[in-house]
Design an enzyme around this catalytic site. Structure first.
Site, PDB file in Angstrom:
ATOM      1  N   LYS A 127      19.069  -1.768  12.454  1.00 36.54           N
ATOM      2  CA  LYS A 127      18.005  -0.797  13.561  1.00 36.54           C
ATOM      3  C   LYS A 127      18.850   0.540  14.140  1.00 36.54           C
ATOM      4  O   LYS A 127      19.733   0.084  14.965  1.00 36.54           O
ATOM      5  CB  LYS A 127      17.580  -1.976  14.711  1.00 36.54           C
ATOM      6  CG  LYS A 127      16.458  -1.374  14.903  1.00 36.54           C
ATOM      7  CD  LYS A 127      15.751  -2.858  16.018  1.00 36.54           C
ATOM      8  CE  LYS A 127      14.446  -3.061  16.575  1.00 36.54           C
ATOM      9  NZ  LYS A 127      14.150  -4.112  17.469  1.00 36.54           N
ATOM     10  N   GLU A 178       3.336 -16.578  18.839  1.00 35.97           N
ATOM     11  CA  GLU A 178       2.492 -16.998  20.724  1.00 35.97           C
ATOM     12  C   GLU A 178       1.490 -18.359  20.350  1.00 35.97           C
ATOM     13  O   GLU A 178       1.523 -19.357  21.068  1.00 35.97           O
ATOM     14  CB  GLU A 178       0.946 -15.724  20.865  1.00 35.97           C
ATOM     15  CG  GLU A 178       1.685 -14.742  20.750  1.00 35.97           C
ATOM     16  CD  GLU A 178       2.545 -13.808  19.979  1.00 35.97           C
ATOM     17  OE1 GLU A 178       2.477 -12.734  19.722  1.00 35.97           O
ATOM     18  OE2 GLU A 178       2.079 -13.845  18.911  1.00 35.97           O
ATOM     19  N   ARG A 233      -4.216 -14.384  19.749  1.00 31.62           N
ATOM     20  CA  ARG A 233      -3.157 -14.705  18.954  1.00 31.62           C
ATOM     21  C   ARG A 233      -4.018 -16.234  18.669  1.00 31.62           C
ATOM     22  O   ARG A 233      -3.818 -16.922  17.707  1.00 31.62           O
ATOM     23  CB  ARG A 233      -2.773 -14.307  18.447  1.00 31.62           C
ATOM     24  CG  ARG A 233      -2.354 -12.830  18.112  1.00 31.62           C
ATOM     25  CD  ARG A 233      -0.687 -12.355  17.805  1.00 31.62           C
ATOM     26  NE  ARG A 233      -1.145 -12.198  16.418  1.00 31.62           N
ATOM     27  CZ  ARG A 233      -0.289 -11.443  15.136  1.00 31.62           C
ATOM     28  NH1 ARG A 233       0.937 -11.819  15.603  1.00 31.62           N
ATOM     29  NH2 ARG A 233      -0.318 -10.910  13.992  1.00 31.62           N
TER      30      ARG A 233
END
Length: 643
Positions: A283, A370, A398
């Site tokens: 990354k 979540e 969600r």
């Protein structure tokens, strides 16, 4: 070839590895130049430059479908699909979106702002392809972080049971937490496993077993497993998991070695059925500061490319709501070991990174999950803990079922702090927190509130933790109002009680949360036209302070509600419904976000487009109640006109 000349990814077909590596350098240069100037996601895109170029060498983007998970890793994709020239407008009003958007490009095959959606969507496209008798490749690119989302695992489980459906998942692993080391041995074993001799051996064993003279019909399990054992001979442990789920696993391979990836992707496309290619990337690749601080450089505001440091604001700003929340929660946790902070992979964004550093034993990060976060908190609350879930408003959508089924119905003392509630700006429609007011109104047993400033946030957090039931409070993105904060001794508010901030006889303005400041400013502007207003800070959406609001509405007769959320089923609707339930006939104007998606722009630009600035609200009020006539000046509450 220059990057500026590329308008279609198929133009890259046939380039040599050296030419593709040069293209990768150009992509990183453009990426860094734009994000350092205007802000945006940095690390994710820098890490997948070579992956993108290699994968697109094996795809025909006029026919083949690719779905990028989340979308902020797809900046290189945007740069080679016709958006180079206007990439400077990234995340700006009318410009290139920060996420994938079907309406923006024919190459954006699926819109994405939230994580863990790509495998389901790409598998759906593969279904459509096979059903309609077409022939094109379907690919999902998903990060290892997004793979923690339950939806991604559900899709993998489904895809693995479809052995005749050609389908490719590319796992972009930039964390290395689940990966064996990348090296010559794993690469060699991977090549050997998919080479013709290994495949021939597997097929031969399978065919030979059929001719064994078994007694009876049942083949011994030991013989049944022989084929699978040969097949898994060269599979790393992590690959064996995917193999058992029905995927052909390939990898891990070096995500910055273009030639190796091209060979691997070509081989993957030749395999029938679901295939997972595990690609290890770094990354922030190519920018040392981003490689060294992968969390901090995931996304950045404008920064100096030479030093990597953010460009400071010209004017100092008050601390953000998120920071005040995090600081306050740390102090509460220091005094109460039963309070636990929970985040779904957004510690820094929600302010819970402060708790993580200060009291790690009272901090939990569940990853991008979540639904699990909500039910985990419910389980904690069942056995005596006081969990505080800090989740963005848009992400908590969600877990709507879990909020009802696991928390609301059972009336459990879980606190939800909804960061990024309201208009959030440059991230666009997928990230605007405009629906939580509406969806929380309908959930049983919840106490729902929003602070007018950061000091009231402190008191509301304490209120939630003193209340024996589920609570939620919404906070906006960005700096607070600059009020003086309390260091300790926060007194809880009385549940369902609002407050009168100013008094007037001509108009009643009832505001909720972040719009209280705008309501006060609107009142001041109206005062210059001779219109006096009573301004109420509602504080609570559920329960409403009807004992305060109804008498004022009955006396004044004209009401305006102001909120930073959708008007459909919102705060204003709650006020109007409460009037109707009491047969209280009052002229009411609701001001908030109309029934439309809010696109990417700065928060101020979005508010202007929606008519939510104090000056615009004032003009709407004057027009609605007939106070905008140029030939008269309204004075007092007597409905008289003075020339």
């Amino acid at each position: 070839m220059r990057l500026s000349e590329v308008s279609h990814p198929n133009q890259l077909h046939g380039l040599t590895t050296a030419q593709l590596e040069d293209m990768a350098c150009q992509i990183r240069e453009r990426h860094l130049q734009v994000v350092s100037t205007s802000g945006g996601h940095l690390g994710p895109g820098l890490g997948v430059v070579e992956l993108t170029l290699a994968l697109y060498q094996t795809l025909d983007l006029d026919e083949d479908k690719i779905v990028w998970d989340v979308g902020h890793q797809a900046y290189p994709h945007k740069l080679i699909t016709g958006r180079y020239s206007n990439f400077d407008s990234l995340r700006q009003k009318g410009g290139v979106a920060g996420y994938l958007k079907r309406s923006e490009s024919l190459f954006d095959h699926f819109g994405a702002g939230h994580a863990s959606t790509s495998i389901s969507a790409a598998l759906g496209m593969a279904f459509a392809r096979d059903r309609l008798g077409k022939n094109y490749k379907c690919v999902a690119v998903i990060g290892d972080g997004a793979l923690t989302g339950g939806m991604a695992l559900e899709a993998i489980n489904h895809a693995g049971h479809l052995p005749n459906t050609p389908f490719l998942v590319v796992l972009n692993d930039n964390d290395m937490s689940i990966s064996p080391p990348v090296g010559a041995l794993s690469t060699y074993l991977n090549r050997m496993r998919h080479s013709p001799p290994i495949q021939f051996l597997s097929d031969s064993v399978q065919e030979g077993v059929k001719n064994f003279p078994f007694i009876g019909k049942d083949i011994p399990q030991e013989i049944k497993s022989l084929t699978g054992s040969v097949k898994r001979l060269a599979v790393p442990k992590v690959g064996a998991v995917f193999e058992e789920l029905g995927f052909t696993y390939m990898g891990p391979i070096d995500g910055h070695d273009i030639s190796e990836m091209v060979r691997t992707f070509q081989a993957a496309h030749r395999i029938g059925g679901p295939v997972l290619v595990h690609v290890a990337t770094t990354k922030g690749k190519g920018y040392p500061y981003a490689e060294a601080d992968q969390v901090g450089y995931h996304a950045q505001s404008a920064f100096d490319l030479t030093t990597g440091k953010s460009i400071p604001s010209k004017t100092p700003k008050p601390p953000s709501y998120s920071k005040v929340f995090g600081q306050t929660l740390v102090k509460i946790c220091e005094q109460n070991s039963k309070v636990i902070g929970i985040t779904a992979a957004m510690a820094t964004g929600t302010g819970l990174d402060l708790l993580q550093k200060a009291i790690p034993d009272q901090y939990v990060d569940v990853g991008i999950a979540e639904q699990h976060a909500v039910t985990l908190a419910a389980g904690m609350a069942c056995d005596g803990l006081r969990p505080v879930c800090a989740i963005y408003s848009t992400f908590l959508q969600r877990a709507f079922d879990q909020l009802i089924h696991d928390v609301g119905i059972q009336n459990l003392p879980v606190t939800f702090v909804l960061d990024r509630a309201g208009i959030v700006g440059a991230d666009g429609p997928t990230h605007q927190g405009q629906y939580d007011i509406s969806y929380f109104r309908s959930i049983p047993n919840f106490t729902v509130m929003a602070p007018k400033d950061e000091a009231e946030l402190q008191r509301m957090l304490v209120t939630c933790l003193h209340h024996d039931g589920p609570c939620t409070l919404r906070i906006p993105r960005g700096p607070g109002e600059g009020v003086t904060l309390m260091e300790e001794g926060w007194e809880p508010l009385k549940i369902g009680r609002g407050e009168v901030l100013s008094e007037g006889d001509d108009l009643l303005i009832i505001a909720y949360g972040a719009m209280v400041a705008s309501a006060k400013e609107t009142s001041n502007i109206l005062k210059k036209s001779g219109i006096s207003s009573t301004v109420v800070n509602a504080r609570f959406l559920r329960p409403l302070d009807q004992a305060l609001i109804h008498p004022l509405a009955r006396r004044i007769g004209k009401v305006v509600t102001i909120e930073e959320g959708t008007l459909l089923g919102g705060f204003g609707s709650a006020i109007v419904e409460s009037f109707a339930d009491q047969d209280l006939k009052v002229s009411t104007l609701r001001i908030g976000i109309p029934d439309k998606l809010v696109d990417h722009a700065s928060p101020q630009q979005s508010k202007e487009a929606l008519g939510l600035t104090p000056n615009q609200i004032t003009q709407t009020i004057l027009k609605r109640f007939g106070w905008d006539k140029s030939d008269s000046i309204y004075v007092g509450n007597s409905n008289t006109e003075s020339l």
